[in-house]
Design an enzyme around this catalytic site. Structure first.
Site, PDB file in Angstrom:
ATOM      1  N   THR A 124       1.756   3.558  -6.609  1.00  0.00           N
ATOM      2  CA  THR A 124       2.089   4.040  -5.273  1.00  0.00           C
ATOM      3  C   THR A 124       1.329   5.340  -5.030  1.00  0.00           C
ATOM      4  O   THR A 124       0.502   5.764  -5.851  1.00  0.00           O
ATOM      5  CB  THR A 124       3.613   4.228  -5.137  1.00  0.00           C
ATOM      6  OG1 THR A 124       3.954   4.454  -3.758  1.00  0.00           O
ATOM      7  CG2 THR A 124       4.127   5.390  -5.981  1.00  0.00           C
TER       8      THR A 124
ATOM      9  N   VAL B  73       0.862  -1.179   0.000  1.00  0.00           N
ATOM     10  CA  VAL B  73       0.000   0.000   0.000  1.00  0.00           C
ATOM     11  C   VAL B  73       0.895   1.224   0.000  1.00  0.00           C
ATOM     12  O   VAL B  73       1.904   1.267   0.705  1.00  0.00           O
ATOM     13  CB  VAL B  73      -0.919   0.023   1.241  1.00  0.00           C
ATOM     14  CG1 VAL B  73      -1.807   1.267   1.231  1.00  0.00           C
ATOM     15  CG2 VAL B  73      -1.763  -1.241   1.309  1.00  0.00           C
ATOM     16  N   CYS B  74       0.545   2.206  -0.826  1.00  0.00           N
ATOM     17  CA  CYS B  74       1.257   3.481  -0.802  1.00  0.00           C
ATOM     18  C   CYS B  74       2.751   3.252  -1.092  1.00  0.00           C
ATOM     19  O   CYS B  74       3.107   2.522  -2.014  1.00  0.00           O
ATOM     20  CB  CYS B  74       1.000   4.147   0.550  1.00  0.00           C
ATOM     21  SG  CYS B  74       1.408   5.893   0.698  1.00  0.00           S
ATOM     22  N   THR B  75       3.622   3.842  -0.303  1.00  0.00           N
ATOM     23  CA  THR B  75       5.057   3.706  -0.553  1.00  0.00           C
ATOM     24  C   THR B  75       5.635   2.392  -0.039  1.00  0.00           C
ATOM     25  O   THR B  75       6.845   2.183  -0.102  1.00  0.00           O
ATOM     26  CB  THR B  75       5.828   4.881   0.077  1.00  0.00           C
ATOM     27  OG1 THR B  75       5.494   4.981   1.464  1.00  0.00           O
ATOM     28  CG2 THR B  75       5.488   6.190  -0.620  1.00  0.00           C
TER      29      THR B  75
END
Length: 208
Positions: free
Chosen positions: A123, A103-105
């Site tokens: 991202t 998830v995300c970075t």
């Protein structure tokens, strides 16, 4: 069957709490994983990005082999991409896991663990150019991306959508429907403040 979520200092709370909610709803209502484990490098509380303090269930050293592994994002990933303990844990678990998700970075942790090279991924919108700069990832501006057994999502709330789609993929539409209904997860389509027109808004926001 078990599901593990890595946590670390300065992890973004909703990056893992949203997926945690979907996975545990899956367990409760649709014969999902017997265990959903929060895993940290060391025992003791982990302080997240907005100040939430979380106690892991187990450590890297004591964690059993995982069927599924999720890595959240947050400012802490800038440190974790150079943490040999984190990278060893993720890469080792990935060898036998059925799927690995970020998830995300968290995508940068997967890349540092040699799991993202040559794959499609996404991202957080603020880090899309940084992910492209790695040079060996096909970066897509989508809410979430599946490339084989590797899944990635955009930032923060996007992880919840990704895990619901993941459940549909591995357990079927009916299971995902039970989770969605149990969680009352029917996101509003309303947009606020015109930020879908922002120059940095990802393509999936601008076109929706």
């Amino acid at each position: 069957m078990n599901f593990g979520i890595v946590i670390f200092d300065q992890a973004e709370e909703l990056d893992f709490v949203g997926p945690w909610e979907m996975v545990t709803m899956w367990s409760r209502f649709a014969d999902g994983p017997e265990e959903c484990l929060l895993v940290a490098e060391k025992p003791g509380p982990v302080t997240c990005a907005k100040g939430m303090s979380v106690n892991p269930h187990t450590t890297f050293a004591e964690c059993p082999p995982l069927d599924y592994l999720l890595v959240p994002g947050g400012e802490g990933t800038r440190r974790e991409v150079s943490n040999p303990e984190m990278l060893s844990f993720v890469s080792t678990q990935a060898q036998s896991a059925r799927a690995v998700l970020s998830v995300c970075t968290g995508s940068f942790v997967l890349h540092a663990a040699s799991l993202l090279s040559g794959k499609r991924a996404t991202t957080h919108w603020r880090s899309l150019d940084r992910l492209r700069a790695l040079g060996d990832v096909d970066v897509l501006e989508q809410r979430y991306v599946q490339d084989g057994t590797v899944w990635s999502s955009a930032g923060v709330s996007a992880g919840t959508d990704m895990v619901l789609a993941f459940i549909a993929e591995v357990a079927g539409e009916a299971a995902a429907g039970k989770v969605q209904f149990g969680a009352e997860y029917y996101p509003s389509t309303r947009k606020y403040g015109g930020f879908e027109e922002h120059a940095k808004a990802p393509a999936y926001v601008r076109s929706s």
